[in-house]
Design an enzyme around this catalytic site. Structure first.
Site, PDB file in Angstrom:
ATOM      1  N   PHE A   1       0.861  -1.177   0.000  1.00  0.00           N
ATOM      2  CA  PHE A   1       0.000   0.000   0.000  1.00  0.00           C
ATOM      3  C   PHE A   1       0.904   1.236   0.000  1.00  0.00           C
ATOM      4  O   PHE A   1       1.844   1.322   0.793  1.00  0.00           O
ATOM      5  CB  PHE A   1      -0.925  -0.011   1.210  1.00  0.00           C
ATOM      6  CG  PHE A   1      -1.966   1.072   1.150  1.00  0.00           C
ATOM      7  CD1 PHE A   1      -2.966   1.037   0.191  1.00  0.00           C
ATOM      8  CD2 PHE A   1      -1.927   2.139   2.026  1.00  0.00           C
ATOM      9  CE1 PHE A   1      -3.919   2.050   0.112  1.00  0.00           C
ATOM     10  CE2 PHE A   1      -2.882   3.152   1.954  1.00  0.00           C
ATOM     11  CZ  PHE A   1      -3.873   3.109   0.997  1.00  0.00           C
TER      12      PHE A   1
ATOM     13  N   ASP B   1       2.142  -5.760   7.297  1.00  0.00           N
ATOM     14  CA  ASP B   1       0.919  -4.977   7.314  1.00  0.00           C
ATOM     15  C   ASP B   1      -0.237  -5.947   7.055  1.00  0.00           C
ATOM     16  O   ASP B   1      -0.293  -6.586   5.997  1.00  0.00           O
ATOM     17  CB  ASP B   1       0.997  -3.891   6.242  1.00  0.00           C
ATOM     18  CG  ASP B   1      -0.267  -3.034   6.173  1.00  0.00           C
ATOM     19  OD1 ASP B   1      -1.324  -3.471   6.657  1.00  0.00           O
ATOM     20  OD2 ASP B   1      -0.196  -1.927   5.599  1.00  0.00           O
TER      21      ASP B   1
ATOM     22  N   TYR C   1     -10.869  -0.866  10.352  1.00  0.00           N
ATOM     23  CA  TYR C   1     -12.114  -0.385   9.725  1.00  0.00           C
ATOM     24  C   TYR C   1     -12.477  -1.149   8.463  1.00  0.00           C
ATOM     25  O   TYR C   1     -13.490  -0.847   7.841  1.00  0.00           O
ATOM     26  CB  TYR C   1     -12.061   1.125   9.457  1.00  0.00           C
ATOM     27  CG  TYR C   1     -10.852   1.622   8.720  1.00  0.00           C
ATOM     28  CD1 TYR C   1     -10.699   1.404   7.369  1.00  0.00           C
ATOM     29  CD2 TYR C   1      -9.860   2.332   9.388  1.00  0.00           C
ATOM     30  CE1 TYR C   1      -9.586   1.870   6.697  1.00  0.00           C
ATOM     31  CE2 TYR C   1      -8.738   2.806   8.729  1.00  0.00           C
ATOM     32  CZ  TYR C   1      -8.606   2.570   7.376  1.00  0.00           C
ATOM     33  OH  TYR C   1      -7.501   3.035   6.726  1.00  0.00           O
ATOM     34  N   LYS C   2     -11.657  -2.113   8.076  1.00  0.00           N
ATOM     35  CA  LYS C   2     -11.989  -2.931   6.913  1.00  0.00           C
ATOM     36  C   LYS C   2     -12.765  -4.165   7.402  1.00  0.00           C
ATOM     37  O   LYS C   2     -13.920  -4.064   7.777  1.00  0.00           O
ATOM     38  CB  LYS C   2     -10.701  -3.304   6.175  1.00  0.00           C
ATOM     39  CG  LYS C   2      -9.960  -2.079   5.625  1.00  0.00           C
ATOM     40  CD  LYS C   2      -8.661  -2.502   4.932  1.00  0.00           C
ATOM     41  CE  LYS C   2      -7.863  -1.287   4.463  1.00  0.00           C
ATOM     42  NZ  LYS C   2      -8.522  -0.590   3.344  1.00  0.00           N
TER      43      LYS C   2
ATOM     44  N   ARG D   1     -12.550  -3.999  -7.764  1.00  0.00           N
ATOM     45  CA  ARG D   1     -12.327  -4.824  -6.567  1.00  0.00           C
ATOM     46  C   ARG D   1     -13.655  -5.226  -5.933  1.00  0.00           C
ATOM     47  O   ARG D   1     -14.576  -4.404  -5.819  1.00  0.00           O
ATOM     48  CB  ARG D   1     -11.565  -4.037  -5.492  1.00  0.00           C
ATOM     49  CG  ARG D   1     -10.172  -3.660  -5.823  1.00  0.00           C
ATOM     50  CD  ARG D   1      -9.401  -3.298  -4.548  1.00  0.00           C
ATOM     51  NE  ARG D   1     -10.086  -2.315  -3.696  1.00  0.00           N
ATOM     52  CZ  ARG D   1      -9.588  -1.851  -2.556  1.00  0.00           C
ATOM     53  NH1 ARG D   1      -8.412  -2.293  -2.110  1.00  0.00           N
ATOM     54  NH2 ARG D   1     -10.245  -0.964  -1.850  1.00  0.00           N
TER      55      ARG D   1
END
Lengths: 398, 398
Positions: A114, A185, A210-211, A357
């Site tokens: 990321f 990560d 939060y995912k 996605r």
């Protein structure tokens, strides 16, 4: 006992008429979160005021939530703490890892990471100066690039665009053989796939909540430090709540015990209340069941899309073991296709230049939704001009 | 038009039977915050899901809230942004300031600074290595210690223990004359006293929102960078939301325009919703009125306590212009006295070794409460053994 995914789905507030396949970006609202945050605000903040730090247990939330998340990622009790954002936690883990490898100055990462992880590493390298270096290779070239000059290998386990998954156990072993430490990560791993940090002999890991963990927008990040390292690091971000005795207000910093020292400033209690409620749902399931269901859903999606939409190209690994809990397809008109999907009530997302996605999140996504999403996508592809030659030509001209 | 403090008080939910003099530590609950956060959770997170980042304006909140706070601290529009914790913002400001003064390696601070600021500076100095140094002197010795080798002067304007206030204008001028930049921590200034960052030619300022600004536990911090510096700093904490084009997901970091580059990771939206509601109250007042009322309240408290409690020693400056919006008294049995006060419904706090702190917050504190608090404190001092010789002796022996 098998997980009851109908029961977990009922614990979310999901809008009518929407098929939500973007829980890999922002998880939906657990019904309990609204109540929990309201109680935190009214009864605790409003009613107890400053005394809530002790009376409502606020001060311990970062550790208590850390243990709850730890169960989902194979972390030993007392090795995970919540706070800050994922970017900050990347910096903290990297700086700590570098300090444990004096004399080595290379961070290795990959181009599938990321971007913020790379940016934070870049900022740290610039701050350190003195020949520190961020080296970046293609994801498939990582293993061969693990050389004895590495201080730290920093990787995101699951690629945010394609869902491609690194082999954590193998890369840790290779890095350790080379004398390097590894920072993982887990943004697209925690709550998405089985992770066994302790079993993999992981050094550092960070992630967001939060995912897949459904803590709400801007929920706090977490950091894991292996027990044998935790008392040896001296945090670069040495904030008062990581001090051995924060309320002694000493002028000199003395790091707290173990993972406590990775705390920095005052924790965001409202966000943590939402996370706490969300984890009540996670308490009802085991990761192997979630993972098995995720594979079932994503395999069905791939088969359906490939059968109905021949111009969409699978961008994720075909082997489910080699990917996380999302599936990506490529198409030159991906952006417009995703807009049409969203307008039709199927929410995924688009990542430049051409990636569509779709996240599969068994706690609330059903097989019926997967099948319906395939049908809607097929309809959009069939009735629109995406694949007609003149459309492509026009798009190139303009 | 004079501020209507009865109206602002009515906008807070305050528990019955409590006189709250600890708003300098955690501000009380604005009634609007519970509603605003509930709407953010249910309608935005729950109803809009990922699309709320744009549809509900979440992505702009850090800047929008920055401008609202900027009005209270004399900052130019577009110079303040919210995010992270105060400790992180201290690190960010310090690292940026140091980079603007290449060749200089000394940070000067004082022993009255909040310890976390010193800890963060220590962590940064250790990370930088190469002869960087944190130099600390007594608060009254700061001005004389501003020497031409300084890179950065880092001070908290109002001392968290005593309320003593630094002369911002004078110290900035002195530091600038010496070629140094200044980082101000406004934790006990924002919403407490008049601050004029632009008028004082300030370089960097940071602060928190959960004290006088009443954003709730763990509310986000803010950072100010002077307009002529903002485009020149390259943040050490270079997170994706500070990138020029965060959603391009470039592999290389390019700092965003001006204050945008001081953003790091995904902002805590629930905490920001609470802050947004709290600032609705602040929109109804002007800082000069708040400051005048704060002085009236604190002067009345000092006079009352000194008249009724001769063994309590004023620890704050007697001149109201030389202190912030809190008043502190010293007593060897300060901890026990504060416990007795809290038990009697007067909430202040204690800071080791002997400081009793009382915050005066005109938005909701009334003169009647100040007078009642004096009476309760006087009663505790009169009826207990704090000042009897044998009690002191016993306390020393045990």
């Amino acid at each position: 006992m098998a997980a009851d995914f109908a029961a977990t789905r009922a614990m979310f507030q999901l809008p009518d008429g929407v098929i939500y396949l973007d829980g890999n970006s922002l998880g939906p609202l657990p019904r309990g979160a609204a109540e929990r945050v309201a109680a935190c605000i009214t009864a605790e903040w409003g009613g107890m005021l400053i005394t809530a730090w002790n009376r409502a247990g606020w001060i311990d939330l970062p550790r208590r939530l850390g243990d709850r998340i730890g169960r989902l990622i194979g972390a030993e009790p007392g090795t995970v703490v919540l706070g800050d954002t994922l970017s900050i936690k990347v910096y903290q883990a990297l700086a700590s890892a570098l300090e444990l490898r004096p004399g080595r100055r290379v961070i290795l990462s990959d181009t599938g990471n990321f971007p913020s992880d790379l940016y934070m590493a870049d900022g740290l390298v610039r701050t350190l100066g003195q020949g520190y270096e961020l080296r970046t290779v293609a994801p498939e070239a990582v293993e061969a690039a693990i050389t004895p000059d590495l201080a730290v290998l920093m990787l995101t386990e699951v690629d945010y665009r394609t869902g491609r998954r690194h082999d954590m156990v193998r890369l840790i072993a290779k890095a350790h053989d080379a004398g390097a430490l590894v920072v993982w990560d887990l943004a697209h791993s925690a709550g998405a796939i089985e992770v066994d940090l302790a079993g993999a002999a992981a050094d550092f890991a960070v992630g967001c909540t939060y995912k897949y963990l459904n803590s709400g927008p801007g929920g706090p990040a977490f950091i894991y430090v292996a027990p044998h390292l935790a008392d040896r690091v001296r945090p670069a971000l040495s904030g008062w709540l990581g001090h051995e005795a924060p309320f002694a207000f000493d002028l000199d910093y003395r790091p707290g015990t173990g993972i406590e020292r990775m705390r920095v400033g005052t924790p965001p209690i409202l966000q943590m209340a939402a996370l706490d409620a969300s984890l009540d749902i996670w308490d009802r399931v085991e990761m192997p069941d979630v993972r098995a269901r995720s594979i079932t859903l994503s395999e069905a999606f791939i088969q359906g899309v490939e059968a109905a939409c021949p111009t969409l190209e699978l961008a994720s690994p075909r082997d489910p073991e080699a990917r996380g809990s999302q599936v990506s397809f490529r198409h030159p008109e991906g952006y417009a296709i995703m807009q049409a999907l969203i307008a039709a009530g199927v929410i995924g997302d688009f990542r430049a230049p051409d990636i569509l996605r779709f996240g599969f999140t068994p706690l609330y996504t059903t097989m019926e939704e997967v099948e319906a999403a395939v049908g809607i996508l097929a309809g959009i592809m069939a009735t629109s001009a995406w694949d007609r030659a003149e459309f492509r030509t026009r798009a190139k001209v303009t």
